[in-house]
Design a protein around this motif. Structure first.
Motif, PDB file in Angstrom:
ATOM      1  N   ALA A   1       0.816  -1.212   0.000  1.00 27.17           N
ATOM      2  CA  ALA A   1       0.000   0.000   0.000  1.00 27.17           C
ATOM      3  C   ALA A   1       0.852   1.266   0.000  1.00 27.17           C
ATOM      4  O   ALA A   1       0.487   2.264  -0.612  1.00 27.17           O
ATOM      5  CB  ALA A   1      -0.928  -0.004   1.211  1.00 27.17           C
ATOM      6  N   ARG A   2       1.978   1.234   0.675  1.00 23.48           N
ATOM      7  CA  ARG A   2       2.908   2.361   0.743  1.00 23.48           C
ATOM      8  C   ARG A   2       4.323   1.809   0.798  1.00 23.48           C
ATOM      9  O   ARG A   2       4.561   0.736   1.331  1.00 23.48           O
ATOM     10  CB  ARG A   2       2.665   3.223   1.984  1.00 23.48           C
ATOM     11  CG  ARG A   2       1.294   3.869   2.064  1.00 23.48           C
ATOM     12  CD  ARG A   2       1.213   5.086   1.151  1.00 23.48           C
ATOM     13  NE  ARG A   2      -0.021   5.814   1.327  1.00 23.48           N
ATOM     14  CZ  ARG A   2      -1.113   5.636   0.593  1.00 23.48           C
ATOM     15  NH1 ARG A   2      -1.131   4.733  -0.353  1.00 23.48           N
ATOM     16  NH2 ARG A   2      -2.191   6.377   0.816  1.00 23.48           N
TER      17      ARG A   2
ATOM     18  N   ARG B   1       2.396  -3.422   4.017  1.00 25.58           N
ATOM     19  CA  ARG B   1       1.640  -4.458   3.300  1.00 25.58           C
ATOM     20  C   ARG B   1       0.218  -4.480   3.847  1.00 25.58           C
ATOM     21  O   ARG B   1       0.005  -4.270   5.051  1.00 25.58           O
ATOM     22  CB  ARG B   1       2.299  -5.819   3.483  1.00 25.58           C
ATOM     23  CG  ARG B   1       3.750  -5.875   3.023  1.00 25.58           C
ATOM     24  CD  ARG B   1       3.889  -5.947   1.534  1.00 25.58           C
ATOM     25  NE  ARG B   1       3.461  -7.272   1.103  1.00 25.58           N
ATOM     26  CZ  ARG B   1       3.100  -7.573  -0.143  1.00 25.58           C
ATOM     27  NH1 ARG B   1       3.096  -6.652  -1.062  1.00 25.58           N
ATOM     28  NH2 ARG B   1       2.743  -8.800  -0.448  1.00 25.58           N
ATOM     29  N   TYR B   2      -0.761  -4.743   2.972  1.00 26.13           N
ATOM     30  CA  TYR B   2      -2.168  -4.680   3.367  1.00 26.13           C
ATOM     31  C   TYR B   2      -2.957  -5.809   2.712  1.00 26.13           C
ATOM     32  O   TYR B   2      -2.774  -6.097   1.532  1.00 26.13           O
ATOM     33  CB  TYR B   2      -2.759  -3.335   2.946  1.00 26.13           C
ATOM     34  CG  TYR B   2      -4.256  -3.261   3.105  1.00 26.13           C
ATOM     35  CD1 TYR B   2      -4.837  -3.129   4.359  1.00 26.13           C
ATOM     36  CD2 TYR B   2      -5.093  -3.331   2.005  1.00 26.13           C
ATOM     37  CE1 TYR B   2      -6.213  -3.073   4.512  1.00 26.13           C
ATOM     38  CE2 TYR B   2      -6.470  -3.273   2.146  1.00 26.13           C
ATOM     39  CZ  TYR B   2      -7.027  -3.138   3.389  1.00 26.13           C
ATOM     40  OH  TYR B   2      -8.386  -3.089   3.539  1.00 26.13           O
TER      41      TYR B   2
ATOM     42  N   CYS C   1       9.844   6.042   7.155  1.00 24.73           N
ATOM     43  CA  CYS C   1       8.496   5.558   7.433  1.00 24.73           C
ATOM     44  C   CYS C   1       7.648   5.762   6.184  1.00 24.73           C
ATOM     45  O   CYS C   1       7.822   6.752   5.479  1.00 24.73           O
ATOM     46  CB  CYS C   1       7.849   6.320   8.594  1.00 24.73           C
ATOM     47  SG  CYS C   1       8.582   5.991  10.207  1.00 24.73           S
ATOM     48  N   THR C   2       6.762   4.840   5.943  1.00 24.08           N
ATOM     49  CA  THR C   2       5.829   4.995   4.831  1.00 24.08           C
ATOM     50  C   THR C   2       4.777   6.027   5.218  1.00 24.08           C
ATOM     51  O   THR C   2       4.665   6.408   6.371  1.00 24.08           O
ATOM     52  CB  THR C   2       5.101   3.666   4.518  1.00 24.08           C
ATOM     53  OG1 THR C   2       4.239   3.339   5.612  1.00 24.08           O
ATOM     54  CG2 THR C   2       6.080   2.547   4.258  1.00 24.08           C
ATOM     55  N   GLY C   3       3.990   6.431   4.248  1.00 22.53           N
ATOM     56  CA  GLY C   3       2.830   7.248   4.566  1.00 22.53           C
ATOM     57  C   GLY C   3       1.770   6.377   5.221  1.00 22.53           C
ATOM     58  O   GLY C   3       1.858   5.153   5.216  1.00 22.53           O
ATOM     59  N   TRP C   4       0.765   7.020   5.787  1.00 24.00           N
ATOM     60  CA  TRP C   4      -0.349   6.305   6.404  1.00 24.00           C
ATOM     61  C   TRP C   4      -1.281   5.785   5.314  1.00 24.00           C
ATOM     62  O   TRP C   4      -1.461   6.413   4.284  1.00 24.00           O
ATOM     63  CB  TRP C   4      -1.114   7.224   7.351  1.00 24.00           C
ATOM     64  CG  TRP C   4      -0.313   7.628   8.541  1.00 24.00           C
ATOM     65  CD1 TRP C   4       0.484   8.728   8.665  1.00 24.00           C
ATOM     66  CD2 TRP C   4      -0.214   6.929   9.777  1.00 24.00           C
ATOM     67  NE1 TRP C   4       1.073   8.746   9.911  1.00 24.00           N
ATOM     68  CE2 TRP C   4       0.652   7.656  10.616  1.00 24.00           C
ATOM     69  CE3 TRP C   4      -0.780   5.748  10.263  1.00 24.00           C
ATOM     70  CZ2 TRP C   4       0.969   7.260  11.910  1.00 24.00           C
ATOM     71  CZ3 TRP C   4      -0.476   5.357  11.560  1.00 24.00           C
ATOM     72  CH2 TRP C   4       0.395   6.096  12.363  1.00 24.00           C
ATOM     73  N   TYR C   5      -1.883   4.634   5.582  1.00 22.01           N
ATOM     74  CA  TYR C   5      -2.843   4.040   4.638  1.00 22.01           C
ATOM     75  C   TYR C   5      -3.984   3.441   5.409  1.00 22.01           C
ATOM     76  O   TYR C   5      -3.776   2.767   6.394  1.00 22.01           O
ATOM     77  CB  TYR C   5      -2.142   2.978   3.789  1.00 22.01           C
ATOM     78  CG  TYR C   5      -3.055   2.291   2.799  1.00 22.01           C
ATOM     79  CD1 TYR C   5      -3.341   2.861   1.573  1.00 22.01           C
ATOM     80  CD2 TYR C   5      -3.642   1.055   3.123  1.00 22.01           C
ATOM     81  CE1 TYR C   5      -4.175   2.223   0.665  1.00 22.01           C
ATOM     82  CE2 TYR C   5      -4.478   0.420   2.216  1.00 22.01           C
ATOM     83  CZ  TYR C   5      -4.754   1.000   0.992  1.00 22.01           C
ATOM     84  OH  TYR C   5      -5.571   0.377   0.098  1.00 22.01           O
TER      85      TYR C   5
END
Length: 139
Positions: free
Chosen positions: A53-54, A67-68, A135-139
């Motif tokens: 996801a990000r 991962r989502y 850090c990835t963005g929020w999802y």
């Protein structure tokens, strides 16, 4: 002789088709949303429909991914191309989190957190602790 060989091959083909048709379906996921908290995406089957996801690349080249799974409504972090001692971290906006260290090789993934009705992100710390360099963005 030729007819017998053709008949034998045809029968074998039908037998194999029956075996393929009778094969079990894909592994179904065994948890959902908050019920997935602190469980493995691989043993629960949540990795079956997973997407990244990000994603973010750290200055040292390590890739951190969120991962989502839509089926499980759960998320987890994954670190790739890293080193032993690096930490993958995942958290959601409920304050739930998990982290895992690279113990061998270059990759590791965390256990899951709920991602139903909340958001999640993944982070990377090169030497563990809370010293996150990406850090990835929020999802």
């Amino acid at each position: 002789m030729t007819h017998r060989l053709v008949g034998t091959l045809a029968a074998a083909g039908l037998s194999l088709a029956g075996i393929v048709a009778a094969a079990p379906s894909a592994h179904a996921a065994t948890c959902y949303a908050d019920g997935c908290h602190h469980k493995s995406p691989t043993t629960t089957g949540c990795n079956g429909d997973a997407i990244t996801a990000r994603s973010k690349t750290a200055p040292d080249g390590t890739i951190v991914e969120l991962r989502y799974s839509a089926t499980c409504r759960a998320a987890w972090g994954r670190v790739r191309n890293s080193h032993v001692g690096a930490e993958a971290f995942v958290e959601n906006t409920q304050g739930r989190y998990d982290s895992q260290f690279v113990s061998t090789g270059r990759d590791v993934f965390t256990l899951m957190v709920n991602d139903r009705g909340v958001q999640a992100r993944a982070c990377y710390a090169p030497n563990g602790g809370s010293d996150f360099t990406a850090c990835t963005g929020w999802y």
